[in-house]
Scaffold this motif. Structure first.
Motif, PDB file in Angstrom:
ATOM      1  N   ASN A   1       0.798  -1.234   0.000  1.00  8.30           N
ATOM      2  CA  ASN A   1       0.000   0.000   0.000  1.00  8.30           C
ATOM      3  C   ASN A   1       0.826   1.277   0.000  1.00  8.30           C
ATOM      4  O   ASN A   1       0.271   2.362  -0.178  1.00  8.30           O
ATOM      5  N   TYR A   2       2.117   1.158   0.268  1.00  8.03           N
ATOM      6  CA  TYR A   2       2.870   2.400   0.424  1.00  8.03           C
ATOM      7  C   TYR A   2       4.260   2.388  -0.190  1.00  8.03           C
ATOM      8  O   TYR A   2       4.649   3.324  -0.874  1.00  8.03           O
TER       9      TYR A   2
ATOM     10  N   ARG B   1       0.953   8.207  -6.232  1.00  2.00           N
ATOM     11  CA  ARG B   1       0.251   8.831  -5.122  1.00  2.00           C
ATOM     12  C   ARG B   1      -0.269  10.192  -5.548  1.00  2.00           C
ATOM     13  O   ARG B   1       0.097  10.718  -6.573  1.00  2.00           O
TER      14      ARG B   1
ATOM     15  N   GLU C   1      -6.190   2.531  -1.464  1.00  2.00           N
ATOM     16  CA  GLU C   1      -6.313   3.934  -1.832  1.00  2.00           C
ATOM     17  C   GLU C   1      -7.641   4.192  -2.539  1.00  2.00           C
ATOM     18  O   GLU C   1      -8.312   5.193  -2.275  1.00  2.00           O
TER      19      GLU C   1
ATOM     20  N   ARG D   1      -2.474   2.387  -8.721  1.00  2.00           N
ATOM     21  CA  ARG D   1      -3.298   2.720  -7.571  1.00  2.00           C
ATOM     22  C   ARG D   1      -3.562   1.451  -6.780  1.00  2.00           C
ATOM     23  O   ARG D   1      -3.815   0.391  -7.360  1.00  2.00           O
TER      24      ARG D   1
ATOM     25  N   TYR E   1     -10.661   6.468  -1.278  1.00  2.00           N
ATOM     26  CA  TYR E   1     -11.121   7.567  -2.123  1.00  2.00           C
ATOM     27  C   TYR E   1     -12.617   7.456  -2.388  1.00  2.00           C
ATOM     28  O   TYR E   1     -13.342   8.444  -2.414  1.00  2.00           O
TER      29      TYR E   1
END
Length: 309
Positions: A60-61, A68, A104, A100, A108
């Motif tokens: 995820n990061y 991002r 995320e 993506r 969103y």
DNA sequence: AAGGAGATCAACCGCCGTATT
DNA sequence: AAATACGGCGGTTGATCTCCT
């Protein structure tokens, strides 16, 4: 019997936000050895975290192929349409939004898109106008809803038009910059390998497994109006314009002719809607390979028009 | 300037299907 | 075949940020 105990049962494992040092350790380890078995990774990397936490942080990061920042108008529309088709299957949706993560997209959706659709009078769960749910509502109630929709759409239109202009400018600037890397490195989503049969499966899945109501064309038109502005395209052409308006149409293929305004034949509208979605799903793969070629007509599987999903 | 409310998003939790022993 | 771990997924939480009064 079975496997050895899970690392998550161990005591003293750190939880909560990751520090830059931890990120660095994880990055360095994966860079050197790959992630391999997540369970054994923390010990090898010198981290007091469980494997699950490491995997999450990476996917995820820390993953290098993550984009991002603000979602583009095109991405927003893709999410909305795929959500209409797939429901809350965020990982499936994420496969069609290169760079993506599902997390995320989920965030969103929950913080932005869901509210925006609700504001526009569209139920974010069924993707149908709220008025549809109340079949007993009289014409007065309907006209109030319509008035509200129109009013909201005008405001959304102004805002999204501005966003579209910015996106268009960015696109033009990007076109002036050096060409993209080779196709093999552009295909960011390894699971984005949907074939024709798979898209058919998707349609069938949405049809009878997930209970997701197909969106009629008007609903997308509603969003299209909000996104593109009625004056620019005229009534009845919003589906075609839906994605075009944001990026000047350079690489958009979500273009399916649809009937004007309210078609009495709902099945025809549904066909147009499904064609639109499936076209996008199919083209998401090829658009990863080339940003310029526009595909010719495609034959689609369409679920049987039963009138009731 | 303070603090309350709402928004955002990284991370956790728990479940499920699959793989492994 | 049964038990268990693993990896993945979607829902939820809570810390932090931003805006408003």
């Amino acid at each position: 019997m079975g496997r050895s105990p899970c690392c998550e049962k161990e005591a003293g494992l750190k939880k909560g936000p990751w520090t830059p040092e931890e990120d660095q350790k994880l990055l360095a380890h994966i860079d050197q050895h790959g992630h391999g078995c997540w369970r054994s990774l923390p010990a090898k990397a010198g981290l007091r975290r469980c494997g699950k936490s490491c995997r999450l942080r990476w996917t995820n990061y820390l993953r290098p192929d993550i984009k991002r920042g603000k979602f583009t108008l095109q991405e927003e529309q893709t999410i909305i349409q795929l959500h209409a088709l797939l429901g809350n299957r965020w990982s499936a949706i994420a496969t069609h939004l290169p760079k993506r993560t599902d997390n995320e997209i989920k965030n969103y959706w929950n913080t932005h898109l869901k509210k925006r659709l609700a504001k526009m009078g569209i139920d974010p769960v069924t993707h149908k106008p709220h008025a549809d749910a109340d079949t007993t509502a009289g014409s007065g109630a309907r006209s109030r809803v319509a008035a509200h929709l129109s009013h909201t759409a005008q405001w959304e239109s102004a805002r999204l038009e501005a966003e579209a202009r910015l996106a268009r400018d960015a696109k033009l600037r990007a076109l002036a910059s050096p060409p993209p890397p080779p196709a093999s490195s552009v295909l960011d989503s390894p699971t984005s390998t949907l074939s024709f049969s798979e898209t058919a499966m998707f349609a069938a899945a949405a049809h009878d497994v997930h209970g997701v109501a197909p969106v009629s064309v008007q609903h997308l038109q509603s969003y299209g109006q909000a996104a593109c502005g009625e004056d620019q395209f005229g009534a009845g052409t919003f589906d075609s314009a839906l994605l075009d308006c944001s990026v000047a149409g350079a690489d958009q293929r979500l273009l399916v002719a649809v009937p004007d305004a309210v078609d009495p034949d709902q099945n025809e509208e549904d066909k147009g809607y499904w064609s639109s979605i499936l076209n996008m799903v199919n083209s998401s793969v090829s658009s990863s390979l080339t940003s310029e070629v526009v595909q010719g007509p495609v034959t689609y599987y369409l679920p049987p028009a039963t009138g009731e999903f």
